[in-house]
Scaffold this motif. Structure first.
Motif, PDB file in Angstrom:
ATOM      1  N   LEU A 192      65.305  46.319  14.306  1.00 22.41           N
ATOM      2  CA  LEU A 192      66.385  46.952  13.549  1.00 22.41           C
ATOM      3  C   LEU A 192      65.846  48.084  12.688  1.00 22.41           C
ATOM      4  O   LEU A 192      64.761  47.996  12.114  1.00 22.41           O
ATOM      5  CB  LEU A 192      67.068  45.925  12.646  1.00 22.41           C
ATOM      6  CG  LEU A 192      68.095  44.986  13.269  1.00 22.41           C
ATOM      7  CD1 LEU A 192      68.479  43.913  12.265  1.00 22.41           C
ATOM      8  CD2 LEU A 192      69.335  45.741  13.736  1.00 22.41           C
ATOM      9  N   LYS A 193      66.638  49.128  12.578  1.00 19.04           N
ATOM     10  CA  LYS A 193      66.348  50.172  11.601  1.00 19.04           C
ATOM     11  C   LYS A 193      66.601  49.626  10.193  1.00 19.04           C
ATOM     12  O   LYS A 193      67.311  48.631  10.015  1.00 19.04           O
ATOM     13  CB  LYS A 193      67.261  51.387  11.819  1.00 19.04           C
ATOM     14  CG  LYS A 193      67.066  52.137  13.106  1.00 19.04           C
ATOM     15  CD  LYS A 193      68.064  53.288  13.179  1.00 19.04           C
ATOM     16  CE  LYS A 193      67.937  54.067  14.475  1.00 19.04           C
ATOM     17  NZ  LYS A 193      68.954  55.159  14.548  1.00 19.04           N
ATOM     18  N   ALA A 194      66.033  50.276   9.189  1.00 16.55           N
ATOM     19  CA  ALA A 194      66.379  49.943   7.815  1.00 16.55           C
ATOM     20  C   ALA A 194      67.876  50.184   7.622  1.00 16.55           C
ATOM     21  O   ALA A 194      68.398  51.243   7.977  1.00 16.55           O
ATOM     22  CB  ALA A 194      65.575  50.799   6.844  1.00 16.55           C
ATOM     23  N   GLY A 195      68.568  49.181   7.117  1.00 13.75           N
ATOM     24  CA  GLY A 195      70.021  49.258   6.991  1.00 13.75           C
ATOM     25  C   GLY A 195      70.752  48.817   8.242  1.00 13.75           C
ATOM     26  O   GLY A 195      71.983  48.737   8.241  1.00 13.75           O
ATOM     27  N   GLY A 196      70.003  48.525   9.332  1.00 10.29           N
ATOM     28  CA  GLY A 196      70.624  48.046  10.562  1.00 10.29           C
ATOM     29  C   GLY A 196      71.160  46.637  10.401  1.00 10.29           C
ATOM     30  O   GLY A 196      70.718  45.871   9.539  1.00 10.29           O
ATOM     31  N   PHE A 214      65.221  37.543   6.312  1.00 10.32           N
ATOM     32  CA  PHE A 214      66.129  38.470   5.642  1.00 10.32           C
ATOM     33  C   PHE A 214      66.358  37.978   4.213  1.00 10.32           C
ATOM     34  O   PHE A 214      66.451  36.767   3.986  1.00 10.32           O
ATOM     35  CB  PHE A 214      67.477  38.559   6.362  1.00 10.32           C
ATOM     36  CG  PHE A 214      67.393  39.109   7.760  1.00 10.32           C
ATOM     37  CD1 PHE A 214      67.511  40.474   7.990  1.00 10.32           C
ATOM     38  CD2 PHE A 214      67.194  38.257   8.840  1.00 10.32           C
ATOM     39  CE1 PHE A 214      67.441  40.982   9.280  1.00 10.32           C
ATOM     40  CE2 PHE A 214      67.119  38.759  10.133  1.00 10.32           C
ATOM     41  CZ  PHE A 214      67.242  40.126  10.351  1.00 10.32           C
ATOM     42  N   PRO A 215      66.462  38.884   3.242  1.00  9.61           N
ATOM     43  CA  PRO A 215      66.746  38.456   1.864  1.00  9.61           C
ATOM     44  C   PRO A 215      68.104  37.752   1.796  1.00  9.61           C
ATOM     45  O   PRO A 215      69.043  38.113   2.511  1.00  9.61           O
ATOM     46  CB  PRO A 215      66.771  39.777   1.083  1.00  9.61           C
ATOM     47  CG  PRO A 215      66.096  40.771   1.957  1.00  9.61           C
ATOM     48  CD  PRO A 215      66.314  40.348   3.357  1.00  9.61           C
ATOM     49  N   PRO A 216      68.229  36.740   0.966  1.00  7.22           N
ATOM     50  CA  PRO A 216      69.523  36.025   0.863  1.00  7.22           C
ATOM     51  C   PRO A 216      70.700  36.949   0.596  1.00  7.22           C
ATOM     52  O   PRO A 216      71.795  36.741   1.138  1.00  7.22           O
ATOM     53  CB  PRO A 216      69.285  35.057  -0.302  1.00  7.22           C
ATOM     54  CG  PRO A 216      67.800  34.827  -0.304  1.00  7.22           C
ATOM     55  CD  PRO A 216      67.190  36.128   0.121  1.00  7.22           C
ATOM     56  N   ALA A 217      70.474  38.005  -0.211  1.00  2.67           N
ATOM     57  CA  ALA A 217      71.575  38.916  -0.519  1.00  2.67           C
ATOM     58  C   ALA A 217      72.006  39.728   0.684  1.00  2.67           C
ATOM     59  O   ALA A 217      73.101  40.317   0.684  1.00  2.67           O
ATOM     60  CB  ALA A 217      71.162  39.856  -1.656  1.00  2.67           C
ATOM     61  N   ALA A 218      71.169  39.793   1.725  1.00  2.71           N
ATOM     62  CA  ALA A 218      71.489  40.572   2.920  1.00  2.71           C
ATOM     63  C   ALA A 218      72.180  39.731   3.981  1.00  2.71           C
ATOM     64  O   ALA A 218      72.436  40.232   5.080  1.00  2.71           O
ATOM     65  CB  ALA A 218      70.214  41.184   3.501  1.00  2.71           C
ATOM     66  N   LEU A 219      72.483  38.462   3.673  1.00  2.88           N
ATOM     67  CA  LEU A 219      73.052  37.540   4.656  1.00  2.88           C
ATOM     68  C   LEU A 219      74.483  37.156   4.296  1.00  2.88           C
ATOM     69  O   LEU A 219      74.776  36.850   3.136  1.00  2.88           O
ATOM     70  CB  LEU A 219      72.206  36.271   4.739  1.00  2.88           C
ATOM     71  CG  LEU A 219      70.800  36.416   5.320  1.00  2.88           C
ATOM     72  CD1 LEU A 219      70.008  35.134   5.109  1.00  2.88           C
ATOM     73  CD2 LEU A 219      70.870  36.756   6.806  1.00  2.88           C
ATOM     74  N   THR A 220      75.362  37.185   5.274  1.00  2.00           N
ATOM     75  CA  THR A 220      76.707  36.639   5.148  1.00  2.00           C
ATOM     76  C   THR A 220      76.884  35.637   6.272  1.00  2.00           C
ATOM     77  O   THR A 220      76.829  35.999   7.452  1.00  2.00           O
ATOM     78  CB  THR A 220      77.775  37.732   5.257  1.00  2.00           C
ATOM     79  OG1 THR A 220      77.522  38.740   4.268  1.00  2.00           O
ATOM     80  CG2 THR A 220      79.162  37.155   5.038  1.00  2.00           C
ATOM     81  N   VAL A 226      71.486  42.096   7.294  1.00  2.00           N
ATOM     82  CA  VAL A 226      71.157  43.516   7.146  1.00  2.00           C
ATOM     83  C   VAL A 226      69.667  43.644   6.841  1.00  2.00           C
ATOM     84  O   VAL A 226      69.153  42.978   5.926  1.00  2.00           O
ATOM     85  CB  VAL A 226      71.977  44.165   6.012  1.00  2.00           C
ATOM     86  CG1 VAL A 226      71.652  45.652   5.909  1.00  2.00           C
ATOM     87  CG2 VAL A 226      73.468  43.958   6.251  1.00  2.00           C
ATOM     88  N   LYS A 227      68.984  44.490   7.592  1.00  4.03           N
ATOM     89  CA  LYS A 227      67.566  44.718   7.335  1.00  4.03           C
ATOM     90  C   LYS A 227      67.416  45.658   6.146  1.00  4.03           C
ATOM     91  O   LYS A 227      67.939  46.773   6.149  1.00  4.03           O
ATOM     92  CB  LYS A 227      66.886  45.330   8.561  1.00  4.03           C
ATOM     93  CG  LYS A 227      65.394  45.602   8.362  1.00  4.03           C
ATOM     94  CD  LYS A 227      64.774  46.140   9.627  1.00  4.03           C
ATOM     95  CE  LYS A 227      63.290  46.475   9.429  1.00  4.03           C
ATOM     96  NZ  LYS A 227      62.655  46.952  10.674  1.00  4.03           N
ATOM     97  N   PRO A 228      66.716  45.236   5.102  1.00  9.61           N
ATOM     98  CA  PRO A 228      66.583  46.104   3.922  1.00  9.61           C
ATOM     99  C   PRO A 228      65.619  47.244   4.182  1.00  9.61           C
ATOM    100  O   PRO A 228      64.782  47.194   5.089  1.00  9.61           O
ATOM    101  CB  PRO A 228      66.030  45.153   2.860  1.00  9.61           C
ATOM    102  CG  PRO A 228      65.283  44.125   3.637  1.00  9.61           C
ATOM    103  CD  PRO A 228      66.034  43.951   4.941  1.00  9.61           C
ATOM    104  N   SER A 229      65.756  48.291   3.399  1.00  8.48           N
ATOM    105  CA  SER A 229      64.783  49.378   3.455  1.00  8.48           C
ATOM    106  C   SER A 229      63.492  48.924   2.790  1.00  8.48           C
ATOM    107  O   SER A 229      63.451  47.919   2.071  1.00  8.48           O
ATOM    108  CB  SER A 229      65.333  50.615   2.738  1.00  8.48           C
ATOM    109  OG  SER A 229      65.515  50.342   1.365  1.00  8.48           O
TER     110      SER A 229
END
Length: 561
Positions: free
Chosen positions: A459-463, A501-507, A550-553
């Motif tokens: 994944l790209k950053a933000g992907g 993935f960071p918890p905040a990036a997961l739904t 979401v993959k973080p930057s």
């Protein structure tokens, strides 16, 4: 008057200022394009009125989009009478899905969603636009409405007060917007939050107000901009369904109010108010229409709502007739005696279908998978990688997709651009994909951690990774049965994904209930169940688990990463 409220005088002043600015510039194109989306499901008899009300707007740049949500009446014929109307037809997806389709087809920077049985008043768009001009940071505004009764007469109800300067907290207490057509949205923030949740059968507009007001400011004005037609078949008449839906919407907000005493108190107040409102409506219906209870299904649903309200209170308030009905239904609600359960067609030791229900229609798990992807369709964009084939990429990404890649585990698939196993896929390029669509695949990969490491890497950053996998399921009797490795729960899936993935990036969400689980295990199809039966969520019966990651930057990575 609270912050965020605008008077009629301010509306007209803002509209005049905007008009003067356009005149001085000498260009009518300064007027913004407004999109009005009209979802329609078997309301052809009212559709012409709705379209005419849009055509009669005083604002000069308007596009009208009719989304035919699988109607079987003359909706297409009515829409075809208007060459300036854009007509889009789709299989029935429900009101939220139809509105999201309209959003995808709209070209305006501002949107209004008008139900096909309602009407806009001539200054509706101008009033909404003027209010947003007064409040440039607000993501949506709302006005007021009036009822059109069956006989054509009008009745105006006073607007509900917005009893809190914190608009999100006000929405937790109650939905002060009583008609969706009075709302005008700015397009960009509406798309940013993902539009309407198609998993909701009702109250999807209330859910959207909560999600948007939680993150952004909103405003409102006191101009009457729409007419709500009461014709006896309005969805809001179903008190039991509406109560279930509104409480489900509030349940989604619980995680966002933890630690905030004022907002936690507001959500408790909201739950109590909604229960009182709809239970009162249900009991009034039982008193006015006792014949409804001769229908066993209606009786059961009514009884469940009465149990929520309290049978003693119902009996005390509505007299002997309801006491008798309540007693009868309470007896009917008790579990059948041991040995007297009527299993019917399910009394068999082999499933009704051995291929997940494909031979009967659409499998139950696909209902949840496709509604999840429809809700996240805005993520399917740019360069997209899908596993197995690219059917979902094309269906939900459309022209947002610039490049479509397919990874298949076996050589010889003509659609595959990559061949290999996700757990051992060093040949896949790193930081290459804007989106990865991974449906019902993770459970057949033994080394799931290696697979998730690959997905994060490519994944790209933000992907965005859109993943679904089974919780409750039978094991495939076909080609994938030999590699069927795992069954997941929300708990195990969360722990696994948080390693990458960071918890905040997961739904993450679960979908299903005991009936959906039984139907899926037996190989029944979506067509064998009702929509309300499929939509009910019980976290103890996790048929499908969905994940948006979401993959973080690099800048957003934790220091310990």
């Amino acid at each position: 008057m609270r912050a965020g409220d605008v008077t009629v005088r301010e509306i007209h002043a803002a509209a005049a200022t905007a008009s003067d600015a356009a005149t001085l510039s000498g260009a009518a194109s300064a007027s913004p394009l407004m999109s009005v989306v009209i979802p329609c499901y078997n309301h052809a008899q009212f559709l012409a009125d709705a379209i005419e009300s849009v055509r009669g707007q005083t604002h000069d740049r308007v596009e009208t989009i009719v989304v035919d949500d699988g109607s079987t009446d003359e909706t297409a014929v009515v829409a075809a009478r208007y060459p300036d109307v854009r007509y889009v037809r789709q299989e029935n997806q429900g009101l939220a899905g139809a509105r999201n389709t309209g959003l995808r087809h709209a070209r305006g920077d501002y949107l209004v969603f008008l139900d096909a049985d309602d009407r806009l008043l001539p200054d509706a768009l101008a009033a909404g636009l003027a209010c947003l001009a007064v409040h440039p940071h607000a993501v949506f505004t709302s006005g007021h409405y009036r009822y059109v009764k069956r006989d054509g007469s009008l009745k105006v109800y006073p607007p509900l007060p917005m009893d809190d300067d914190d608009s999100y907290r006000a929405f937790l207490r109650k939905n002060y917007i009583l008609m969706h057509a009075t709302v005008m949205y700015r397009r960009e923030p509406l798309e940013r939050v993902g539009g309407f949740d198609p998993a909701l059968r009702a109250c999807e507009d209330y859910d959207l107000y909560l999600r948007m007001s939680r993150e952004f400011p909103v405003c409102r004005h006191d101009t009457i901009v729409a007419e709500y037609r009461r014709h006896g078949a309005n969805m809001s008449r179903d008190a039991t369904m509406m109560l279930d839906a509104v409480l489900a919407v509030l349940d989604k907000q619980v995680v966002h109010v933890r630690g905030d005493r004022a907002r936690s108190a507001a959500i408790r107040i909201g739950r109590r108010r909604w229960r009182e409102l709809y239970d009162e409506k249900l009991l009034e219906q039982l008193r006015a229409e006792p014949r409804r209870l001769r229908n066993p299904r209606a009786a059961l649903r009514g009884a469940m709502a009465m149990m929520r309200f309290g049978l003693k209170l119902a009996a005390r308030r509505f007299g002997a007739r309801v006491r008798q009905v309540a007693y009868y239904l309470q007896r009917r609600l008790t579990a059948p005696r041991v040995g007297h359960v009527n299993l019917g067609d399910l009394r068999r030791v082999t499933p009704i279908s051995t291929c997940f229900g494909y031979d009967r229609g659409r499998p139950v798990d696909r209902y949840y998978i496709e509604r999840f992807l429809a809700a996240q369709a805005h993520d399917v964009r740019g360069r997209v990688l899908e596993i197995g084939d690219n059917a979902y990429t094309l269906r939900f990404g459309g022209d947002r997709v610039t490049a479509s890649d397919v990874l298949h585990v076996q050589a010889g698939n003509p659609r595959a651009t990559f061949v290999g196993d996700l757990a051992n896929a060093n040949h896949l390029p790193s930081d290459a994909f804007d989106c990865v669509v991974l449906t019902q695949t993770l459970h057949i990969i033994y080394d799931v951690r290696a697979a998730l490491a690959t997905l994060r890497r490519v994944l790209k950053a933000g992907g965005v990774l859109l993943a679904t996998f089974p919780g409750i399921s039978h094991v495939d009797q076909g080609e994938w049965g030999g590699t069927w490795s795992w069954g997941f729960t929300l708990y195990s899936a969360r722990r696994l994904f948080e390693e990458f993935f960071p918890p905040a990036a997961l739904t993450m969400e679960t979908h299903g209930n005991v009936l959906a689980a039984i139907a899926f295990l037996h190989g029944l199809a979506v067509e064998d169940l009702r929509t309300d039966e499929l939509d009910h969520r019980d976290p103890h019966y996790q048929v499908v688990i969905t994940v948006r990651a979401v993959k973080p930057s690099a800048a957003d990575e934790p220091a310990s990463a």
